[in-house]
Design a protein around this motif. Structure first.
Motif, short mmCIF file in Angstrom:
data_model
loop_
_atom_site.label_atom_id
_atom_site.label_comp_id
_atom_site.label_asym_id
_atom_site.label_seq_id
_atom_site.Cartn_x
_atom_site.Cartn_y
_atom_site.Cartn_z
N GLU A 95 0.83 -1.21 0.00
CA GLU A 95 0.00 0.00 0.00
C GLU A 95 0.86 1.25 0.00
OE1 GLU A 95 -3.34 2.42 -0.15
OE2 GLU A 95 -3.16 0.26 -0.54
N ALA A 96 1.95 1.25 0.74
CA ALA A 96 2.85 2.41 0.76
C ALA A 96 3.47 2.64 -0.62
CB ALA A 96 3.95 2.21 1.81
N ILE A 97 3.90 1.57 -1.27
CA ILE A 97 4.46 1.69 -2.61
C ILE A 97 3.40 2.22 -3.58
CG2 ILE A 97 5.33 0.36 -4.59
CD1 ILE A 97 6.71 -1.47 -2.44
N PHE A 98 2.19 1.70 -3.49
CA PHE A 98 1.10 2.17 -4.35
C PHE A 98 0.86 3.67 -4.14
CE2 PHE A 98 -3.40 3.18 -4.87
CZ PHE A 98 -3.58 2.85 -6.22
N ARG A 99 0.83 4.10 -2.89
CA ARG A 99 0.58 5.52 -2.60
C ARG A 99 1.71 6.41 -3.11
NH1 ARG A 99 -2.83 6.27 2.84
NH2 ARG A 99 -4.27 4.55 2.53
N ILE A 100 2.93 5.93 -3.03
CA ILE A 100 4.05 6.70 -3.57
C ILE A 100 3.91 6.84 -5.08
CG2 ILE A 100 6.55 6.63 -4.00
CD1 ILE A 100 6.76 5.29 -1.16
N GLN A 101 3.57 5.75 -5.73
CA GLN A 101 3.44 5.76 -7.19
C GLN A 101 2.26 6.61 -7.67
OE1 GLN A 101 5.62 4.50 -9.49
NE2 GLN A 101 6.86 4.22 -7.66
N THR A 102 1.21 6.68 -6.86
CA THR A 102 0.03 7.47 -7.25
C THR A 102 0.04 8.86 -6.63
OG1 THR A 102 -1.27 6.49 -5.45
CG2 THR A 102 -1.40 5.41 -7.62
N ARG A 103 1.14 9.19 -5.99
CA ARG A 103 1.34 10.50 -5.35
C ARG A 103 0.20 10.85 -4.37
NH1 ARG A 103 5.73 12.61 -7.77
NH2 ARG A 103 6.11 12.19 -9.94
N THR A 104 -0.16 9.85 -3.58
CA THR A 104 -1.14 10.08 -2.50
C THR A 104 -0.43 9.96 -1.16
OG1 THR A 104 -1.84 7.76 -2.58
CG2 THR A 104 -3.14 9.33 -3.86
N SER A 105 -1.10 10.32 -0.11
CA SER A 105 -0.49 10.39 1.21
C SER A 105 -0.08 9.03 1.76
CB SER A 105 -1.47 11.05 2.19
OG SER A 105 -0.95 10.99 3.50
N VAL A 106 1.20 8.93 2.10
CA VAL A 106 1.69 7.74 2.79
C VAL A 106 1.47 7.90 4.30
CG1 VAL A 106 3.72 6.32 3.30
CG2 VAL A 106 3.38 7.21 1.00
N SER A 107 1.62 9.12 4.81
CA SER A 107 1.47 9.33 6.25
C SER A 107 0.06 9.01 6.73
CB SER A 107 1.85 10.77 6.63
OG SER A 107 1.01 11.70 5.98
N SER A 108 -0.95 9.23 5.86
CA SER A 108 -2.31 8.91 6.29
C SER A 108 -2.52 7.41 6.48
CB SER A 108 -3.34 9.48 5.30
OG SER A 108 -3.24 8.81 4.06
N LEU A 109 -1.65 6.62 5.89
CA LEU A 109 -1.69 5.18 6.06
C LEU A 109 -1.45 4.80 7.53
CD1 LEU A 109 -1.75 2.35 4.68
CD2 LEU A 109 0.67 2.64 4.23
N PHE A 110 -0.72 5.66 8.26
CA PHE A 110 -0.35 5.38 9.62
C PHE A 110 -1.07 6.25 10.64
CE2 PHE A 110 3.21 4.41 6.82
CZ PHE A 110 3.34 3.06 7.07
N SER A 111 -2.06 6.99 10.21
CA SER A 111 -2.80 7.85 11.13
C SER A 111 -4.11 7.20 11.53
CB SER A 111 -3.05 9.23 10.53
OG SER A 111 -3.85 9.12 9.38
N ILE A 112 -4.57 7.53 12.69
CA ILE A 112 -5.84 7.00 13.21
C ILE A 112 -6.94 7.97 12.85
CG2 ILE A 112 -7.10 6.35 15.29
CD1 ILE A 112 -4.35 5.70 16.54
N PRO A 113 -7.98 7.48 12.17
CA PRO A 113 -9.07 8.38 11.80
C PRO A 113 -9.78 8.95 13.03
CG PRO A 113 -9.42 6.16 10.90
CD PRO A 113 -8.20 6.12 11.76
N LYS A 114 -10.13 10.22 12.94
CA LYS A 114 -10.86 10.87 14.04
C LYS A 114 -12.35 10.74 13.78
CE LYS A 114 -7.15 14.09 14.88
NZ LYS A 114 -6.69 15.45 14.81
N ASN A 115 -13.06 10.32 14.80
CA ASN A 115 -14.51 10.14 14.66
C ASN A 115 -15.25 11.40 15.05
OD1 ASN A 115 -14.13 7.56 13.78
ND2 ASN A 115 -14.35 6.68 15.83
#
Length: 115
Positions: A95-115
């Motif tokens: 997923e991190a590689i995919f996000r790098i290739q598609t120029r989307t956020s890698v850091s959001s992969l490791f963040s906890i969503p706020k409800n």
């Protein structure tokens, strides 16, 4: 070793970055059980397991160790049976590689969503 807080009647969790000889980990588990913990589960990113690690774990009060496969399994690890679980890091790396290739956020992969 000094324990802060109460674990009596509770399931304890130990989180660490790496397990090497498992000396500190097993001493922490012993202390938790001596203070009334019902069980001890350990989570670590890297399971190096050098020296007497497997003997230390086998004789310990640890119920389960969950690690990633960031380091290949060591000879003798299979003797721990279901006391150890390895999780694959492949999905999160992919997923991190995919996000790098598609120029989307890698850091959001490791963040906890706020409800």
């Amino acid at each position: 070793m000094h324990l802060v807080g109460s674990v009596e009647g509770k399931h304890a969790i130990i989180i660490d970055d790496i397990i090497d000889t498992a000396g500190t980990l097993t001493e922490a588990a012993k202390s938790l059980k001596e203070h009334g913990a019902l069980s001890v589960q350990c989570f670590a990113t890297h399971g190096l397991f050098s020296g007497k690690a497997f003997d230390n774990i086998r004789r310990s009060d640890i119920n389960k160790i969950i690690i990633t496969n960031s380091i290949p399994a060591q000879s003798g690890e299979e003797e721990l049976g279901d006391k150890i679980v390895r999780l694959s890091v492949a999905p999160i790396l992919a997923e991190a590689i995919f996000r790098i290739q598609t120029r989307t956020s890698v850091s959001s992969l490791f963040s906890i969503p706020k409800n």
